[in-house]
Design an enzyme around this catalytic site. Sequence first.
Site, PDB file in Angstrom:
ATOM      1  N   GLU A  83      -2.542  -1.714  -3.249  1.00 39.76           N
ATOM      2  CA  GLU A  83      -3.698  -0.999  -2.700  1.00 39.76           C
ATOM      3  C   GLU A  83      -3.418   0.492  -2.709  1.00 39.76           C
ATOM      4  OE1 GLU A  83      -4.268  -4.025   1.116  1.00 39.76           O
ATOM      5  OE2 GLU A  83      -3.616  -1.956   1.380  1.00 39.76           O
TER       6      GLU A  83
ATOM      7  N   HIS B  77      -8.262  -6.769   6.653  1.00 40.66           N
ATOM      8  CA  HIS B  77      -8.085  -5.829   7.764  1.00 40.66           C
ATOM      9  C   HIS B  77      -8.348  -6.523   9.096  1.00 40.66           C
ATOM     10  CE1 HIS B  77      -6.990  -1.883   9.083  1.00 40.66           C
ATOM     11  NE2 HIS B  77      -6.887  -1.535   7.824  1.00 40.66           N
TER      12      HIS B  77
ATOM     13  N   HIS C 255       0.872  -1.179   0.000  1.00 40.21           N
ATOM     14  CA  HIS C 255       0.000   0.000   0.000  1.00 40.21           C
ATOM     15  C   HIS C 255       0.914   1.236   0.000  1.00 40.21           C
ATOM     16  CE1 HIS C 255      -3.987   1.777   1.689  1.00 40.21           C
ATOM     17  NE2 HIS C 255      -3.319   2.697   1.023  1.00 40.21           N
TER      18      HIS C 255
HETATM   19  N1  PXP Z   1      -6.766  -4.435   3.063  1.00 35.69           N
HETATM   20  C1  PXP Z   1      -6.630  -3.090   2.987  1.00 35.69           C
HETATM   21  C2  PXP Z   1      -7.420  -2.363   1.954  1.00 35.69           C
HETATM   22  C3  PXP Z   1      -5.735  -2.408   3.830  1.00 35.69           C
HETATM   23  O1  PXP Z   1      -5.595  -1.080   3.728  1.00 35.69           O
HETATM   24  C4  PXP Z   1      -4.969  -3.151   4.758  1.00 35.69           C
HETATM   25  C5  PXP Z   1      -3.974  -2.442   5.623  1.00 35.69           C
HETATM   26  O2  PXP Z   1      -2.965  -1.911   4.832  1.00 35.69           O
HETATM   27  C6  PXP Z   1      -5.157  -4.542   4.806  1.00 35.69           C
HETATM   28  C7  PXP Z   1      -6.068  -5.153   3.972  1.00 35.69           C
HETATM   29  C8  PXP Z   1      -4.396  -5.403   5.775  1.00 35.69           C
HETATM   30  O3  PXP Z   1      -4.827  -5.110   7.065  1.00 35.69           O
HETATM   31  P1  PXP Z   1      -3.994  -5.675   8.306  1.00 35.69           P
HETATM   32  O4  PXP Z   1      -2.658  -5.022   8.260  1.00 35.69           O
HETATM   33  O5  PXP Z   1      -4.816  -5.267   9.493  1.00 35.69           O
HETATM   34  O6  PXP Z   1      -3.904  -7.159   8.137  1.00 35.69           O
END
Ligand code: PXP
Length: 256
Positions: free
Chosen positions: A84, A204, A57
């Site tokens: 992302e 997430h 990201h």
């Molecule tokens: N999906 C998205 C769209 C995110 O922004 C993130 C965090 O960067 C994640 C998944 C992964 O989340 P986590 O780090 O809590 O596993």
Amino acid sequence: MLAKLIIRFVSIKQMAKLSVNINKIATLRNARGGNNPNLLKVASDCEKFGADGITVHPRPDERHVRRTDVLELKKILTTEFNIEGYPSRPFMELVTEVKPAQVTLVPDSPDQLTSNHGWDTVENRDFLIGIIKELHNAGIRASVFVDASVEMVRGAAMCMADRVELYTEPYARMYSPDPDAAIAPFIEAAQAARQCGLGLNAGHDLSLDNLEFLCRNIPWIDECSIGHALVCDALYLGMEKTVREYKKCCQAHSDK
Ligand code: PXP
């Protein structure tokens, strides 16, 4: 025998893939300004340990993954690359140059700590349609990050998205006190995605505690994107064992 083979084939086909989000590795590297840990090596090792993909990201302030990391990663990854981000002009220029397998569109503001909500796919329909068209013209699969809402999932389908990624923080938060209540809106949203012909991702705050239950209850999830908890677990278990444990959770439904 034939029936068994068919069941096996279907279950293999339906296994959720694990995409490891390596932002936290970049954060650790950036803390000292050198190249330790080496982001490219960690990404390659995650693939070697069984990850089906790597997610990054890149944020505008480059506080973790940098633009140069994205370009370098593209050269060495052998599994699916998922990028992302908020589709600003610089972001779109980067992804159309790099051409990852998938771009996950998030509605984050530039200085946001982490994604904390999905798109309003109704309000932003025209904008998303234009962005998704650009991604498709570059041969990139488009996934839209949404809350567990049937309306928002259907809205994503109207934008011509290929997939939705369900924002699972509310699931993770409620999982411990009440897993059935936590999963209910996600099953509903996931069913809507399937009815619309959308692929389904989730991400997430997924962890070794809550991931198996999610995959078992929504066996048509295509991919889980996981970073924070996975990297925290790797501090104790080591990255190899951690990736294998998360993969087991992703495969939970196929064993049942
Ligand atoms: N999906 C998205 C769209 C995110 O922004 C993130 C965090 O960067 C994640 C998944 C992964 O989340 P986590 O780090 O809590 O596993």
